[in-house]
Each structure stands twice: as C-alpha cells, then as structure tokens.
Write a protein that holds these residues in place. Structure first.
Motif, PDB file in Angstrom:
ATOM      1  N   UNK A 128      54.392  48.566  72.821  1.00 30.70           N
ATOM      2  CA  UNK A 128      55.071  49.851  72.971  1.00 30.70           C
ATOM      3  C   UNK A 128      56.398  49.836  72.234  1.00 30.70           C
ATOM      4  N   UNK A 129      57.060  50.972  72.266  1.00 27.82           N
ATOM      5  CA  UNK A 129      58.420  51.086  71.734  1.00 27.82           C
ATOM      6  C   UNK A 129      59.295  51.686  72.830  1.00 27.82           C
ATOM      7  N   UNK A 130      60.562  51.308  72.845  1.00 28.37           N
ATOM      8  CA  UNK A 130      61.493  51.760  73.883  1.00 28.37           C
ATOM      9  C   UNK A 130      62.654  52.493  73.221  1.00 28.37           C
ATOM     10  N   UNK A 131      62.942  53.702  73.713  1.00 25.12           N
ATOM     11  CA  UNK A 131      64.086  54.474  73.215  1.00 25.12           C
ATOM     12  C   UNK A 131      64.854  55.021  74.411  1.00 25.12           C
ATOM     13  N   UNK A 132      65.971  55.666  74.132  1.00 25.55           N
ATOM     14  CA  UNK A 132      66.791  56.260  75.190  1.00 25.55           C
ATOM     15  C   UNK A 132      66.032  57.429  75.814  1.00 25.55           C
ATOM     16  N   UNK A 133      66.073  57.537  77.134  1.00 23.05           N
ATOM     17  CA  UNK A 133      65.308  58.570  77.822  1.00 23.05           C
ATOM     18  C   UNK A 133      65.761  59.983  77.437  1.00 23.05           C
ATOM     19  N   UNK A 134      67.044  60.157  77.182  1.00 20.17           N
ATOM     20  CA  UNK A 134      67.529  61.496  76.798  1.00 20.17           C
ATOM     21  C   UNK A 134      67.009  61.894  75.422  1.00 20.17           C
ATOM     22  N   UNK A 135      66.881  60.936  74.535  1.00 20.31           N
ATOM     23  CA  UNK A 135      66.315  61.213  73.215  1.00 20.31           C
ATOM     24  C   UNK A 135      64.855  61.622  73.337  1.00 20.31           C
ATOM     25  N   UNK A 136      64.113  60.920  74.179  1.00 24.25           N
ATOM     26  CA  UNK A 136      62.700  61.260  74.362  1.00 24.25           C
ATOM     27  C   UNK A 136      62.556  62.619  75.042  1.00 24.25           C
ATOM     28  N   UNK A 137      63.468  62.932  75.947  1.00 23.40           N
ATOM     29  CA  UNK A 137      63.436  64.255  76.582  1.00 23.40           C
ATOM     30  C   UNK A 137      63.657  65.353  75.539  1.00 23.40           C
ATOM     31  N   UNK A 138      64.599  65.127  74.651  1.00 25.16           N
ATOM     32  CA  UNK A 138      64.850  66.116  73.604  1.00 25.16           C
ATOM     33  C   UNK A 138      63.630  66.284  72.701  1.00 25.16           C
ATOM     34  N   UNK A 139      63.003  65.182  72.334  1.00 28.39           N
ATOM     35  CA  UNK A 139      61.880  65.246  71.410  1.00 28.39           C
ATOM     36  C   UNK A 139      60.638  65.858  72.041  1.00 28.39           C
ATOM     37  N   UNK A 140      60.472  65.679  73.345  1.00 28.64           N
ATOM     38  CA  UNK A 140      59.297  66.249  74.024  1.00 28.64           C
ATOM     39  C   UNK A 140      59.602  67.601  74.665  1.00 28.64           C
ATOM     40  N   UNK A 141      60.851  68.038  74.520  1.00 22.66           N
ATOM     41  CA  UNK A 141      61.276  69.300  75.107  1.00 22.66           C
ATOM     42  C   UNK A 141      61.142  69.282  76.633  1.00 22.66           C
ATOM     43  N   UNK A 142      61.523  68.147  77.222  1.00 23.86           N
ATOM     44  CA  UNK A 142      61.488  68.005  78.683  1.00 23.86           C
ATOM     45  C   UNK A 142      62.875  67.566  79.162  1.00 23.86           C
TER      46      UNK A 142
END
Length: 395
Positions: A196-210
């Motif tokens: 897997x890959x790990x990124x900052x949760x806020x970045x993933x929220x922005x990218x998934x629009x969640x």
C-alpha cells in the motif's frame, strides 16, 4: 513405599535401555506438540498482533452503511478520556493509480491501496511508522510513504522521488496530485503496508471529496483485555449513530478463521503422534514382560497374586509416563524459551508471538502420563496370564 512399587522400579531400572526407549517415546510425543504449538500458534498470534498494531487496533470503529460523518477529533477525544485507551486515530482508504519516471522510462501501476492517516495520532495508536526502513513517515500533506512492494513495482522508487497519484473521487471524477516519497515501509512477513501507500488523511479527503468523512477509527488500549468492555460502552454512548465497533477477534475474523482450522488440524496430528508413542510403550512393556518371565514365575510361586503382578507393571507404566512427561515438558519449555528469546522467525518472515500457555502445557503432560498408563494395561494383563509352572520352566 509399597513393595510392588519397589519391585516395579527395580525391574524397570534394571532394563535401562528399555526405560530410555520408552521415556524417549513419550518425550518425543510431547515435544512434537510443543513445537507445533510454538510455531503455528505463535504464527497465528503474530498475525493477530500485526493486524492489531498496523491496521485494526484493539477496537475498530466503522459505520455500518458508509463512511463516518461525525467529527473524527470528537470521537478520538471521547475515547482518550477512557483510562484503558492509550490512543485513537482516524483512517481513510481508497485505491489509486500511480506513475513515476525512472531512468527516462514511464512506469504506471493501477489499483494500489492508499491509506490516509493523521500523522500525529497514528504514531501513538499504530506501529506502522516503525516499519519505515528508509526515510521518514508521512510528515506533510505532500509526502507519501510507499510500501516496499509498491516501491519495487514502480521501478525501485526511492526517497525523494516524485510520484503522480490519481484517485477517483466520490463523484467519479479523477483527482491527480504529485507527491514526494518520504519513506519506504517494509514489515516482516509483509503484514504491514508493504503493498500500500500512506499519505496524509486530509490530502486523501481532498482528493476523494470527503472533507468531513472518516473510514474508520483505530483504537489502541493499554489493557487489551478490556476491549469488549470499552466497545460496549462506546456503542451505548452513541445509540443514535450507525457505528459498528469490533474487537480485534471480530474485525479480523475472516482473515483468521481458516488459520484456526489449520491449527486445530496440526494439533490433532500432534496428538496422533503422541498415540504412536503409546504403541512404543506397549512394545517395550511387552519386552519387559517377556524378559521378566522367570521373576514373574518366582513371585507367583511364593504367593504373589495376579493383582500384584498387574499392579507392578501398571506402576512401571506410571513411572515411564511420569519420567517421560517430565523430560518432555522440560524439553518443550526449553524450546519455547529459545523461540521466545530469539524472536524466532523463518526466512525473515514475521517474528513468532510466543507465549507460555500453562493450561496447554499441563494438559499435554497429563495426557501423555495417562496414555502411558493406558498403554501399560495390555502388557500388565499378559503378565498376569503367565502360570507359575510355565514361568518357572527356564529357571
């Protein structure tokens, strides 16, 4: 000491070769069970340990239908007010397509799991950060930690490389962002985030629009035995929310169910091995009976009853069982101690989680002792059937 016990001891120790053979049979049977338990139960417990430390925690909170809409910081704060809770952290998961240019060649990989973490809370509730073999854990919204297998699939990506990540948001639109590789994670046995890959949760929220949503809350306890109690208290405190809270045994049930069946089968094989040692005891006891024909004849001639002969040879079975159980248990404990102290692993796989299961140890020793006694019954019965005149023929 009963004279029959003295006779049994003398007759048995006069045939030291037979005694050693019988004791070894019992010892090996017990040792096989101990080795099986250390390896297979240790592997099972190691998998549970790593699932707990890397992915699920002691309690995993999710939403029964979709994502958690309640503020993750409020849920984390609620848990951390409980004395049994060491830490709690939010997680969010998605799947991404990644591409990187290595040595002038564009390399693309799809369907790579991506996990969003809160760096501050995650290092308190999880040990994933400890698996970062090169570089550092996620430290900014533009950094990414690649699992060792993902790094290899991307042509040997290293710390400092730029990776282009594309994720489909909840509206079905592609969201693309470039990240700098801050670390490469590698865990023993690949139980961590190697794939897997790990990124900052806020970045993933922005990218998934969640922006206000969380996939799960991972809760780590300082006393894992209180997991069920904390879980029930949490569910009672939020009765109107569609939360699903599970202990490690519940959340990882699908992953562990098949392994439990395998352990049960291996244990059964171990006990069948112990039964084979009983056949060895029967054979050796029959040899003792045949070798003590004259002694039996003398005892019968001077008035010993069949019951006395029976008791003598059952005493011998008890001696064999007691010595074998003692030696086998000591050998098994020695192997367990070695495996625990050396953090035994195979081919650089995950270290076994070795424990001293005293209930299992005592149960195995008692089973071998009783089996040795049972194995001595038939030879003892055969000894009682010898008539004094027949037994005395060769005197």
């Amino acid at each position: 000491m009963d004279y029959r016990m003295k006779l049994a001891k003398r007759m048995l120790f006069n045939k030291r070769g037979s005694l050693i053979g019988a004791v070894l049979a019992v010892t090996i049977g017990i040792l096989v069970i101990h080795v099986n338990f250390v390896i297979f139960q240790g592997l099972f417990d190691a998998i549970v340990r790593d699932i707990s430390e890397y992915r699920n925690g002691d309690i995993l909170v999710t939403n029964e239908d979709d994502y958690i809409d309640k503020s993750d910081s409020s849920i984390v704060s609620w848990f951390e007010r409980i004395s049994y809770v060491e830490a709690a952290t939010p997680r969010l998961s998605s799947t991404a397509e990644m591409e990187i240019t290595k040595n002038g060649q564009l390399i693309e990989k799809t369907r790579i799991p991506v996990v969003g973490v809160d760096p501050f809370n995650d290092i308190r509730a999880s040990t994933v950060h400890e698996t970062v073999a090169e570089g550092t854990y996620v430290f900014s919204r533009n950094s990414i930690v690649l699992g060792n297998s993902v790094s290899e699939d991307l042509g040997g990506a290293v710390v400092g490389d730029n990776v282009k990540v594309t994720i489909i948001d909840k509206s079905g639109e592609e969201q693309t962002k470039r990240f700098t590789v801050s670390g490469i994670a590698k865990s023993p046995g690949g139980q961590g985030f190697d794939y897997s890959a790990v990124i900052h949760i806020d970045t993933l929220r922005d990218m998934t629009n969640r922006e206000d949503q969380t996939g799960s809350i991972m809760v780590k306890l300082n006393d894992p035995s209180k997991a069920f109690e904390v879980k029930e208290f949490f569910l009672q405190s939020f009765p109107n929310d569609d939360f699903l809270a599970e202990t490690i045994e519940e959340s990882a049930e699908e992953q562990l169910a098949g392994f439990r069946s395998g352990i049960a089968m291996i244990n059964m094989i171990g006990y069948f091995g112990m039964m084979s040692s009983a056949f060895a005891i029967v054979t050796i006891q029959m040899m003792l009976v045949n070798g003590k024909t004259k002694e039996i004849g003398v005892m019968r001639a001077i008035g010993a009853k069949r019951k006395d002969i029976l008791i003598i040879f059952i005493f011998q079975g008890m001696l064999i069982g007691a010595i074998g159980a003692g030696v086998g248990t000591v050998a098994g404990l020695g192997y367990t101690f070695y495996a625990k102290e050396t953090e035994m692993s195979f081919n650089n796989s995950l270290p076994l989680e070795v424990t001293y299961n005293w209930e299992k140890i005592i149960q195995t020793a008692l089973a071998s002792f009783i089996l040795a006694i049972i194995a001595s019954l038939y030879p003892s019965y055969r000894a009682t059937k010898l008539l004094p005149v027949e037994a005395m023929r060769n005197v």
